[in-house]
Write an enzyme that holds these catalytic residues in place. Structure first.
Site, PDB file in Angstrom:
ATOM      1  N   SER A 130      -0.550   7.161  -2.715  1.00  0.00           N
ATOM      2  CA  SER A 130       0.556   6.313  -2.267  1.00  0.00           C
ATOM      3  C   SER A 130       1.682   7.175  -1.698  1.00  0.00           C
ATOM      4  O   SER A 130       2.623   6.650  -1.090  1.00  0.00           O
ATOM      5  CB  SER A 130       1.079   5.455  -3.423  1.00  0.00           C
ATOM      6  N   GLU A 186      -6.787  -2.138 -10.528  1.00  0.00           N
ATOM      7  CA  GLU A 186      -5.668  -2.549  -9.664  1.00  0.00           C
ATOM      8  C   GLU A 186      -5.832  -3.998  -9.207  1.00  0.00           C
ATOM      9  O   GLU A 186      -6.870  -4.371  -8.633  1.00  0.00           O
ATOM     10  CB  GLU A 186      -5.574  -1.607  -8.438  1.00  0.00           C
TER      11      GLU A 186
HETATM   12  O1  KIV Z   1      -1.865   6.107  -5.248  1.00  0.00           O
HETATM   13  C1  KIV Z   1      -1.375   5.389  -6.141  1.00  0.00           C
HETATM   14  O2  KIV Z   1      -0.164   5.357  -6.353  1.00  0.00           O
HETATM   15  C2  KIV Z   1      -2.290   4.581  -6.937  1.00  0.00           C
HETATM   16  C3  KIV Z   1      -1.704   3.346  -7.569  1.00  0.00           C
HETATM   17  C4  KIV Z   1      -2.748   2.355  -7.835  1.00  0.00           C
HETATM   18  C5  KIV Z   1      -0.933   3.619  -8.794  1.00  0.00           C
HETATM   19  O3  KIV Z   1      -3.424   4.867  -7.045  1.00  0.00           O
END
Ligand code: KIV
Length: 271
Positions: free
Chosen positions: A52, A189
């Site tokens: 992310s 998720e």
């Molecule tokens: O990359 C990310 O932040 C994740 C989220 C699902 C927490 O994998």
């Protein structure tokens, strides 16, 4: 005798013991030294260097563009800050899919170059050979099922996953397979809370949820989202713990005024 109290580092065993005794696991993302310093000091169990970062650090619409080199850079910064928490690093899109050997090399680069403690991969049966090979090299792996942002072009949206029976059954089968292959934990998720409950009850390894309800063994949020830095992003699953966007904007505005009115710096703030 040294007054220095030794810090007990969180390991995969600590996390599994937490599930066994019913203690919830608190996880947040971080991508840089300063944020990771605060989060580790606050007592977080795990810090996820998530892909992310592509969204919240680099401003991309999806997580697809982030590279292995970028992930290693972020993970190095986090690892330098952390004394206690378990540091988990996402394998980015294109660094593991369809090629177990490449997956192993990517995971080894993350472990060697960043000093992270484990890796996370999105997917179930489709990537199981990669998962097995990485685990066989002694690298802890967390699975990731439900909404998998690296497959956004296949899903077409970030909507709730596994609502129908067929997808829910595949998710349960994948969860059991990932546990059987040696994953130390599983991220769920954006799936119905009832399904996450069933998965959590059927696994010995801990489940970490995001938008997956209260029955998971732990929770994770993206740090920018929970601090209110991601203006306008207010999905149902998100609890916002601060409004840093407003706090930072106000601080910046006050600074601009102080500079323009010659209020800053004052006598005491100069040499
Ligand atoms: O990359 C990310 O932040 C994740 C989220 C699902 C927490 O994998």
């Amino acid at each position: 005798m040294s007054q220095h109290k030794e810090i007990k580092k969180i390991t995969t065993h600590t996390l599994q013991a937490m599930k066994a005794r019913g203690e919830k696991i608190a996880v947040l993302t971080a991508y840089d030294f300063s944020m990771a310093t605060v989060l580790d000091h606050a007592g977080l169990d795990m810090i996820l260097v998530g892909d992310s970062a592509a969204n919240v650090m680099a401003g991309y619409e999806t997580t697809l563009p982030i590279t292995l080199d970028h992930m290693i850079y972020h993970a190095q910064s986090v690892v330098r800050a952390v004394n206690r928490a378990f540091v988990l690093v996402d394998l980015p899109f294109g660094s593991y899919q369809g090629n177990p050997k490449m997956a192993l090399n990517s995971a080894i680069r993350i472990m060697k170059e960043s000093g992270g403690h484990g890796v996370k991969l999105e997917g179930g049966a489709e990537i199981i050979d990669a998962v097995k090979l990485i685990i066989s090299a002694g690298i802890p792996v967390m699975g990731h099922l439900g909404l998998m942002p690296q497959s956004i072009n296949k899903f077409g949206s970030y909507a709730l996953r596994a609502k129908d029976e067929k997808e829910a059954k595949k998710l349960m089968d994948d969860a059991l397979l990932l546990e059987e292959c040696g994953c130390f934990a599983l991220l769920l998720e954006k799936i119905p809370a009832t399904l996450a409950k069933e998965v959590s009850e059927n696994l010995n390894i801990p489940t970490i949820g995001i938008g997956a309800g209260k029955y998971c063994d732990g929770q994770v949020l993206v740090i920018h989202d929970m601090l209110g830095l991601n203006k306008g992003f207010k999905p149902r699953f998100l609890r916002q713990y601060a409004d840093l966007y407003q706090a930072i904007e106000e601080a910046a505005k006050t600074y601009i005024t102080d500079v323009k009115t010659n209020d800053f710096p004052n006598e005491a703030e100069q040499y």
